[in-house]
Each structure stands twice: as C-alpha cells, then as structure tokens.
Design an enzyme around this catalytic site. Structure first.
Site, PDB file in Angstrom:
ATOM      1  N   CYS A   1     -62.201 -71.784   0.269  1.00  0.00           N
ATOM      2  CA  CYS A   1     -62.069 -73.021   1.083  1.00  0.00           C
ATOM      3  C   CYS A   1     -63.282 -73.176   1.937  1.00  0.00           C
ATOM      4  O   CYS A   1     -64.203 -72.492   1.912  1.00  0.00           O
ATOM      5  CB  CYS A   1     -60.720 -72.892   2.070  1.00  0.00           C
ATOM      6  SG  CYS A   1     -59.403 -72.075   1.227  1.00  0.00           S
TER       7      CYS A   1
ATOM      8  N   HIS B   1     -68.553 -57.298 -44.469  1.00  0.00           N
ATOM      9  CA  HIS B   1     -67.924 -58.029 -45.456  1.00  0.00           C
ATOM     10  C   HIS B   1     -68.492 -59.731 -45.364  1.00  0.00           C
ATOM     11  O   HIS B   1     -67.975 -60.540 -45.743  1.00  0.00           O
ATOM     12  CB  HIS B   1     -66.470 -58.214 -45.041  1.00  0.00           C
ATOM     13  CG  HIS B   1     -65.675 -56.865 -45.292  1.00  0.00           C
ATOM     14  ND1 HIS B   1     -65.484 -56.148 -46.613  1.00  0.00           N
ATOM     15  CD2 HIS B   1     -65.378 -56.040 -44.276  1.00  0.00           C
ATOM     16  CE1 HIS B   1     -64.833 -55.167 -46.499  1.00  0.00           C
ATOM     17  NE2 HIS B   1     -64.714 -54.875 -45.008  1.00  0.00           N
TER      18      HIS B   1
ATOM     19  N   TRP C   1     -58.032 -74.622  -0.603  1.00  0.00           N
ATOM     20  CA  TRP C   1     -57.984 -74.463  -1.810  1.00  0.00           C
ATOM     21  C   TRP C   1     -56.794 -73.410  -1.931  1.00  0.00           C
ATOM     22  O   TRP C   1     -57.000 -72.100  -1.600  1.00  0.00           O
ATOM     23  CB  TRP C   1     -58.959 -73.828  -2.610  1.00  0.00           C
ATOM     24  CG  TRP C   1     -59.120 -73.769  -4.068  1.00  0.00           C
ATOM     25  CD1 TRP C   1     -59.204 -75.124  -4.747  1.00  0.00           C
ATOM     26  CD2 TRP C   1     -58.956 -72.942  -4.940  1.00  0.00           C
ATOM     27  NE1 TRP C   1     -59.160 -74.809  -6.091  1.00  0.00           N
ATOM     28  CE2 TRP C   1     -58.886 -73.391  -6.057  1.00  0.00           C
ATOM     29  CE3 TRP C   1     -58.704 -71.518  -4.885  1.00  0.00           C
ATOM     30  CZ2 TRP C   1     -58.763 -72.604  -7.436  1.00  0.00           C
ATOM     31  CZ3 TRP C   1     -58.650 -70.800  -5.982  1.00  0.00           C
ATOM     32  CH2 TRP C   1     -58.539 -71.254  -7.142  1.00  0.00           C
TER      33      TRP C   1
ATOM     34  N   ARG D   1     -67.097 -77.345  -3.886  1.00  0.00           N
ATOM     35  CA  ARG D   1     -66.214 -76.139  -4.098  1.00  0.00           C
ATOM     36  C   ARG D   1     -64.592 -76.090  -4.544  1.00  0.00           C
ATOM     37  O   ARG D   1     -64.072 -75.284  -4.901  1.00  0.00           O
ATOM     38  CB  ARG D   1     -66.379 -75.446  -2.988  1.00  0.00           C
ATOM     39  CG  ARG D   1     -67.609 -74.948  -2.375  1.00  0.00           C
ATOM     40  CD  ARG D   1     -67.692 -74.234  -1.129  1.00  0.00           C
ATOM     41  NE  ARG D   1     -66.891 -73.366  -0.983  1.00  0.00           N
ATOM     42  CZ  ARG D   1     -66.921 -71.852  -1.411  1.00  0.00           C
ATOM     43  NH1 ARG D   1     -68.359 -71.770  -1.581  1.00  0.00           N
ATOM     44  NH2 ARG D   1     -66.290 -71.124  -1.086  1.00  0.00           N
TER      45      ARG D   1
ATOM     46  N   GLU E   1     -72.716 -72.350 -26.054  1.00  0.00           N
ATOM     47  CA  GLU E   1     -72.360 -73.273 -25.068  1.00  0.00           C
ATOM     48  C   GLU E   1     -73.333 -73.694 -24.387  1.00  0.00           C
ATOM     49  O   GLU E   1     -73.740 -74.878 -24.114  1.00  0.00           O
ATOM     50  CB  GLU E   1     -71.262 -72.788 -24.096  1.00  0.00           C
ATOM     51  CG  GLU E   1     -69.864 -72.638 -24.594  1.00  0.00           C
ATOM     52  CD  GLU E   1     -68.900 -72.364 -23.492  1.00  0.00           C
ATOM     53  OE1 GLU E   1     -67.905 -72.918 -23.209  1.00  0.00           O
ATOM     54  OE2 GLU E   1     -69.019 -71.154 -22.735  1.00  0.00           O
TER      55      GLU E   1
ATOM     56  N   LYS F   1     -70.651 -68.107 -24.946  1.00  0.00           N
ATOM     57  CA  LYS F   1     -71.542 -68.266 -23.887  1.00  0.00           C
ATOM     58  C   LYS F   1     -72.892 -68.716 -24.325  1.00  0.00           C
ATOM     59  O   LYS F   1     -73.285 -69.665 -23.832  1.00  0.00           O
ATOM     60  CB  LYS F   1     -71.864 -67.073 -22.972  1.00  0.00           C
ATOM     61  CG  LYS F   1     -70.616 -66.704 -22.118  1.00  0.00           C
ATOM     62  CD  LYS F   1     -70.159 -67.528 -20.992  1.00  0.00           C
ATOM     63  CE  LYS F   1     -69.227 -68.515 -21.378  1.00  0.00           C
ATOM     64  NZ  LYS F   1     -67.952 -68.562 -21.193  1.00  0.00           N
TER      65      LYS F   1
ATOM     66  N   LYS G   1     -65.361 -79.283 -18.241  1.00  0.00           N
ATOM     67  CA  LYS G   1     -64.855 -77.981 -17.517  1.00  0.00           C
ATOM     68  C   LYS G   1     -63.332 -77.915 -18.141  1.00  0.00           C
ATOM     69  O   LYS G   1     -62.635 -76.856 -18.176  1.00  0.00           O
ATOM     70  CB  LYS G   1     -64.975 -78.269 -16.166  1.00  0.00           C
ATOM     71  CG  LYS G   1     -64.564 -76.988 -15.273  1.00  0.00           C
ATOM     72  CD  LYS G   1     -65.771 -75.945 -15.678  1.00  0.00           C
ATOM     73  CE  LYS G   1     -64.793 -74.650 -14.807  1.00  0.00           C
ATOM     74  NZ  LYS G   1     -65.634 -73.386 -15.394  1.00  0.00           N
TER      75      LYS G   1
ATOM     76  N   ASN H   1     -60.381 -68.820   5.899  1.00  0.00           N
ATOM     77  CA  ASN H   1     -60.714 -68.583   4.164  1.00  0.00           C
ATOM     78  C   ASN H   1     -60.378 -67.171   3.993  1.00  0.00           C
ATOM     79  O   ASN H   1     -60.672 -66.234   4.718  1.00  0.00           O
ATOM     80  CB  ASN H   1     -62.158 -68.715   4.140  1.00  0.00           C
ATOM     81  CG  ASN H   1     -62.606 -70.138   4.248  1.00  0.00           C
ATOM     82  OD1 ASN H   1     -61.696 -71.226   4.517  1.00  0.00           O
ATOM     83  ND2 ASN H   1     -63.941 -70.501   4.003  1.00  0.00           N
ATOM     84  N   GLY H   2     -59.850 -67.050   2.747  1.00  0.00           N
ATOM     85  CA  GLY H   2     -59.426 -65.855   2.251  1.00  0.00           C
ATOM     86  C   GLY H   2     -58.191 -65.460   2.142  1.00  0.00           C
ATOM     87  O   GLY H   2     -57.258 -66.106   2.165  1.00  0.00           O
TER      88      GLY H   2
HETATM   89  C1  G6P Z   1     -62.787 -75.777 -21.982  1.00  0.00           C
HETATM   90  C2  G6P Z   1     -63.911 -75.007 -21.083  1.00  0.00           C
HETATM   91  C3  G6P Z   1     -63.926 -73.657 -21.290  1.00  0.00           C
HETATM   92  C4  G6P Z   1     -62.191 -73.116 -21.116  1.00  0.00           C
HETATM   93  C5  G6P Z   1     -61.437 -74.040 -21.871  1.00  0.00           C
HETATM   94  C6  G6P Z   1     -59.962 -73.640 -21.646  1.00  0.00           C
HETATM   95  O1  G6P Z   1     -63.530 -75.875 -23.159  1.00  0.00           O
HETATM   96  O2  G6P Z   1     -65.364 -75.469 -21.138  1.00  0.00           O
HETATM   97  O3  G6P Z   1     -64.692 -72.790 -20.002  1.00  0.00           O
HETATM   98  O4  G6P Z   1     -62.315 -71.730 -21.480  1.00  0.00           O
HETATM   99  O5  G6P Z   1     -61.718 -75.333 -21.813  1.00  0.00           O
HETATM  100  O6  G6P Z   1     -59.588 -74.084 -20.280  1.00  0.00           O
HETATM  101  P1  G6P Z   1     -58.746 -73.315 -19.407  1.00  0.00           P
HETATM  102  O7  G6P Z   1     -58.667 -74.186 -18.003  1.00  0.00           O
HETATM  103  O8  G6P Z   1     -57.201 -73.635 -20.102  1.00  0.00           O
HETATM  104  O9  G6P Z   1     -58.670 -71.821 -19.158  1.00  0.00           O
END
Ligand code: G6P
Length: 607
Positions: free
Chosen positions: A2, A503, A74, A27, A487, A484, A602, A98-99
């Site tokens: 938060c 294989h 949050w 954030r 991506e 990773k 995202k 926060n926390g």
């Molecule tokens: C998108 C994001 C990934 C994430 C996936 C599933 O592809 O770029 O980083 O792992 O969605 O998202 P979720 O919010 O369901 O974990």
C-alpha cells in the site's frame, strides 16, 4: 503493497497527500483515503476505488487543514470496501498502515473482551484501538502511546498515527515495511516510498527497522521501540522520479527480483505454527478424507508453480495430484466432479482461461480452492475457498515475486494436507517449517550476488538458443527458466526434463548451445550429473546451478552458481532465482523492453 503519505506544515495537507499518493499509484491499490485535522478534530474521507473517486468525494466533503495522513490500500485483511479503506479512526486516533499484523486474531478477541467495537474487517483498526486505549488511560504523549501499543503487535508494518488532541505531531513506526521522512522548511513529510514526496523535498531520512519517528513542522525525532534515542543524517536524493519508483533499480523486474525475500516473508507471516508443527491457510480447512485427488489448473508461470505443487503435495501428503493448463483442460470435457479438489492458481485472479476452468469445475460439482495474489479478484470470488500470496503488486510483465510466493503457497498447502492425511509426521513438519522460515535470508544472499549472473549473461547472451534441464521439482523450474528467458530476451529457449534429453534435444547440442542444468543436492543428483556429462561430451556449454559445498561439480561444468542448501521440496524457491537474474541480465545486455516485452500482457482477460 500500500501507499503512505503524511504531512505536517503550513500548507493545505489534502493536496499534498493526494499528489503524493498519485506517485504511488503504479504499485496498485483498491481504495484510498485521507484524515486531515481542522479546528479541533480530524475529518476522514475515504472510499473504495481509485484516487479519482476519492477526489470526487473530497469535492463534496472537503478536508481543509495542514496536518494530515493519506493512504492507498491494497487489500490483504478484509475485502476492498469503504469501511476497510484507511485511515481508521477510533476516538481521537487516526491510523494508516502498510503490512500485516500477525497476531490480529488474538488482538481482536482481547479488544472485544475489553468492550471495543469494530467498524471494519482490517487488522489496522485494531492498532487504532490499541493506541486509543493508551490515550484513554491517560498517556498524553502520542509517541509513548504508540510505543505501548507496538509492544502488543507482531508482524511486518509501517504505521502513521495522528491524534486530534495534538495536531502538531505525527508519529510513525516501522518494522519490515518501508518508511521515509522528508525534510522541508517549516514542514515535514512521511511516506512509504521516496517517490511520493520527491517533488516536495530531496532531503530524506530512511527510517530503519524497529524505529519510531516523531514528526512536527520543524523537528524529526528518532527512537527505538524501547525509547532509546537514535540519530541519522538525512540523505540527499539525486534519483529522478522514475528511478525512485523503481527504488533505484533499472527496471521493475530487477526491483521485484530483489523484493522476493520480503514478499516470501510476508506470505509466511501468521501462517506457520512452529509449536503445533502446522500451518494456517486464512481459515481454509481441507479434509483429505473428503477428496480422492487434487487437480491444479493455471496458465503461464502459475502453471509452472502448480507443477512444483504437484511434486510437493504428493511427497508430503501422498494425495494424487494432476496439473493441467486451464486453456486445455476447459475444452476437454474434463472428468471431474464431487470428490475432487480443484486448485486454481492465478496471480492476477483475472485470467480468462483459468476463470472458465473454475466455472467448469464448479458446474461439475468439484470443490474449488483459489490461490491468488489479488484479494477479491474474480477467480477467488468465484471459487469456494481462497487463500492469498502476499507478493504485493507485480508491475513487470515477467512474473518473479508472484512465482516464488506461489511456491510458498504450495509448500504451505503441502504441509496442511500432509499433516491432515497423516503422512507428514510432526518432526518432519517441524524441520520443513524451520527450513521455510530460513528461506528469506537465503534468498537475499542469492539475489545480492547478481554480479556472477551478470557476468555469465555477458558471456552467453549472444547465443541463438538456450536449453534448461532439471528433474523432479527442478523440471518445472527448467520450464520457468526457459519461459523467463524467451519472454524478455526473445531468445528461443526450451525447458526439458533432464531424463528426456536423450529423446530429442540432445540433437541440438554443440559448442554454441548454453545448457543451464539445475543440479542441487538431492535424490536425483547423480542422474542429473550423468545428463550433464552427456551435454559436456558434445561440447555443450554447461551452466550448473548447484548446492554450496558440492566439490564434484567443479570438473564437469563451465560455470557454477552455488546456492545455499535447503529441503528438497523447497529447493525450487532458491534455484529459480539465478534463472530470473540470468534472463534479466541477458535481456538487459540485448537492450530489450524488459518490463513490457513485446506482445505480452500482465493479465490476460481474453481467451
Ligand atoms: C500472463 C502473464 C504471465 C502469467 C500468466 C497467468 O501470460 O504475462 O506472467 O503467468 O498470464 O497469469 P495469472 O494472473 O493467472 O497467474
């Protein structure tokens, strides 16, 4: 997670608070509020939603005055709502926080027994009650009242407290949650993040763990929780506002990689009972006698976390686990029904395929548990039960801290089920829980030694492709390492079960192919070493991720990254860290858009 802003001075506080909170919007938050003192008392204005909604409310209910506190929430305890938004006011005391207060259940009972009435579901309100109780008992000094209240509280927190009876002073306290004080001329500021106040001042005091800070217009006094004075020179911040949002890191992804020890600790807070050798899952109670198998459904990185979950849960509870991609499972007319526990894993809680799979599971009569990072998001709301990771908002598209906190969730779920199925005995549970608590420090050691991965990234970053190999719980980590890398660096990478290499992928190996081999100490160590030797024999370049103290690996790898040891079930939480750093530095070396890689989103809310 938060945002916190506080102001004492001569100007109108509301504008400064809202402007400061706006700088923290990136954030993520779901409600906002301010409390501003004027003419004998403070006025609290707060609401669910974005700052624009708060500003609209402030037009109807202005809050003039020059001492105030502001917050963006949050949600962690209690859903996002007007009542749960901060500040929380009890008597003359207003609090933002926060926390997480770890002992909130016991505190709530204690306060209720003393006659306290609650108006929200939050843990924060309890702290307002504690301070107010001190003030009512006759403590006139707000710092002393806050100190006495803090003695009752365990957890990770940053609080700011205001007392209607003394509007010249704000008191803040910090334990494992960030907090800074900004120094002005005849005015001072408090914030959870430098960014919030950078347009007002660049003279900053960083508040340290276990400190209370008393702030007036022209004085800032630091002390520890026992009242011993502390002193610290302010620092002059030279970062730009954008750099400050990233806490000085070049990208959000790197910041989030470094936040992992913290987010893992936050996800463990209040859930591990070392006396009973058990864990608590936010009130979720699962009885293994009531289901014959567990089916995980997820997408992307959450799918990889689920694959690790399969390994952990089967090992600890001996309950059969299946894992499926939500987008596949939902169209397969899945065989599922009463007696199945479906676990939907989603960081955002909004992924369309996972949501559709949850609907399918529910329609066929299965019980659904959601594991998510966002309170009250769609998937947990749709599910029968939910428990949450506490990674905080993740900004970088490539998931890092959400993943490791999901792995923590898997370990907690494994212990919960293992204890209840009777397979996991108390001494083994104790050992594992002890190892879990040691993880944040071990993770910090790894992320702090990123320079080695940076050097490796420079040596191999020009490669056209990468292969990642692992066995057992390290196989999903190989998949995650490859994901990773592709991506964010756009380099083709494959994750493979090391035993499957012969294989197929073995055909790819030559002196130009870097092969990252996950080879921590454990039951399949010798098998993986044999696979590694097969790569080496074909001139492949081997980057080994191994356990500190492994003297045998030296002669058979080109690069060795040594990690601290932990329980086999928890090793993935450590081994993924160098892979995140490797991908990051390869991408940085190539100059790609790390935080927003091309074509990726995202949260994927369409099919
Ligand atoms: C998108 C994001 C990934 C994430 C996936 C599933 O592809 O770029 O980083 O792992 O969605 O998202 P979720 O919010 O369901 O974990």
């Amino acid at each position: 997670m938060c945002g916190i802003v506080g102001y004492v001075g001569a100007r109108q506080a509301t504008l400064i608070l809202v402007n400061g909170l706006r700088k923290l919007e990136y954030r993520g938050y779901d409600s906002a509020g301010v409390a501003v003192w004027n003419d004998g008392q403070s006025r609290v204005v707060r609401c669910r939603g974005k700052l624009a909604a708060l500003e609209e409310k402030l037009i109807k209910e202005p809050a003039p005055g020059s001492t105030g506190i502001g917050h963006t929430r949050w949600a962690t305890h209690g859903r996002p709502s007007d009542e749960n938004a901060h500040p929380h006011k009890v008597g003359s005391i207003s609090v933002i926080h926060n926390g997480i207060i770890e002992n909130h259940l016991a505190l709530r009972q204690e306060l209720a027994a003393g006659g306290s009435k609650f108006t929200s579901e939050t843990d924060t309100e309890l702290f307002a009650h504690l301070v107010e109780r001190e003030v009512r008992k006759g403590t006139t000094d707000l710092t002393a009242a806050v100190r006495a209240a803090l003695a009752k509280v365990h957890g990770a927190y940053a609080f700011v407290v205001m007392n209607d009876k003394d509007p010249s002073t704000l008191v803040a306290a910090k334990n494992a949650s960030p907090m800074v004080v900004g120094l002005g001329d005849g005015e001072n500021f408090i914030a959870s993040d430098v960014t919030a106040i950078l347009s007002e001042t660049r003279k900053i005091i960083f508040v340290e763990e276990g400190e209370i800070v008393t702030v007036t217009r022209d004085k800032v006094t630091l002390s520890d929780f026992d009242g011993k004075p502390r002193t610290r020179e302010p620092k002059t911040i030279t970062w730009s506002a954008t750099q400050a949002e990233k806490a000085g890191f070049k990208h959000y992804m790197l910041k989030e990689i470094h936040e992992q020890p913290r987010s893992v600790a936050d996800t463990l807070v209040g859930r591990v009972d070392l006396e009973k050798d058990d864990v608590y899952l936010d009130g979720v109670e699962l009885d293994p006698k009531k289901f014959k198998r567990i089916i995980f459904i997820a997408c992307g990185t959450s799918y990889h976390a689920s694959l690790v979950g399969e390994f952990i849960i089967e090992a600890l509870s001996r309950i059969p686990v299946e894992v499926d991609l939500a987008s596949e499972w939902r169209y397969r007319d899945p065989i599922v029904g009463p007696g199945d526990l479906v676990v939907a894993v989603s960081q955002s809680g909004e992924t369309a395929d996972t949501m559709a799979a949850v609907r399918e599971a529910k329609a066929k009569g299965a019980q659904v548990l959601a594991i998510s990072n966002v309170l009250e998001s769609s998937i947990p709301r749709l599910a029968d039960m939910a428990f949450y990771t506490h990674a905080g908002p993740e900004i970088g598209v490539a998931s890092t801290k959400a993943f490791t906190t999901q792995l923590i969730a898997m370990a907690l779920l494994g212990v919960h089920l293992g204890r209840r199925s009777g397979h996991l005995k108390a001494p083994q549970a104790r050992e594992l829980l002890h190892e879990l608590m040691l993880l944040p420090q071990k993770m910090k050691d790894i992320v702090d030694s990123g320079a080695q991965l940076q050097a490796i990234a420079r040596r191999y970053g020009h490669a056209k492709g990468f292969l990642f190999l692992g066995r057992g719980a390290q196989y999903p980590i190989a998949l995650e390492g490859a994901l990773k890398l592709k991506e964010i660096s756009y380099i083709h990478a494959e994750g493979y079960a090391a035993g499957e290499m012969k294989h197929g992928p073995i055909a790819l190996i030559d002196e130009n192919l870097p092969v990252v081999v996950l080879v921590p100490r454990g039951p399949v160590y010798d098998k993986v070493v044999s696979n590694l030797a097969e790569v080496r024999a074909r001139q492949g370049k081997v980057v080994a991720i191994a356990t500190r103290g492994d003297v045998d690996i030296g002669g058979i790898a080109d690069e060795i990254v040594m990690l601290p040891d932990t329980a086999v079930e928890l090793q993935p939480i450590l081994t993924v860290l160098p892979l995140q750093l490797l991908s990051y530095y390869v991408a940085d070396f190539k100059g790609t858009d790390i935080d927003q890689p091309r074509n990726l989103a995202k949260s994927v809310t369409v099919e």
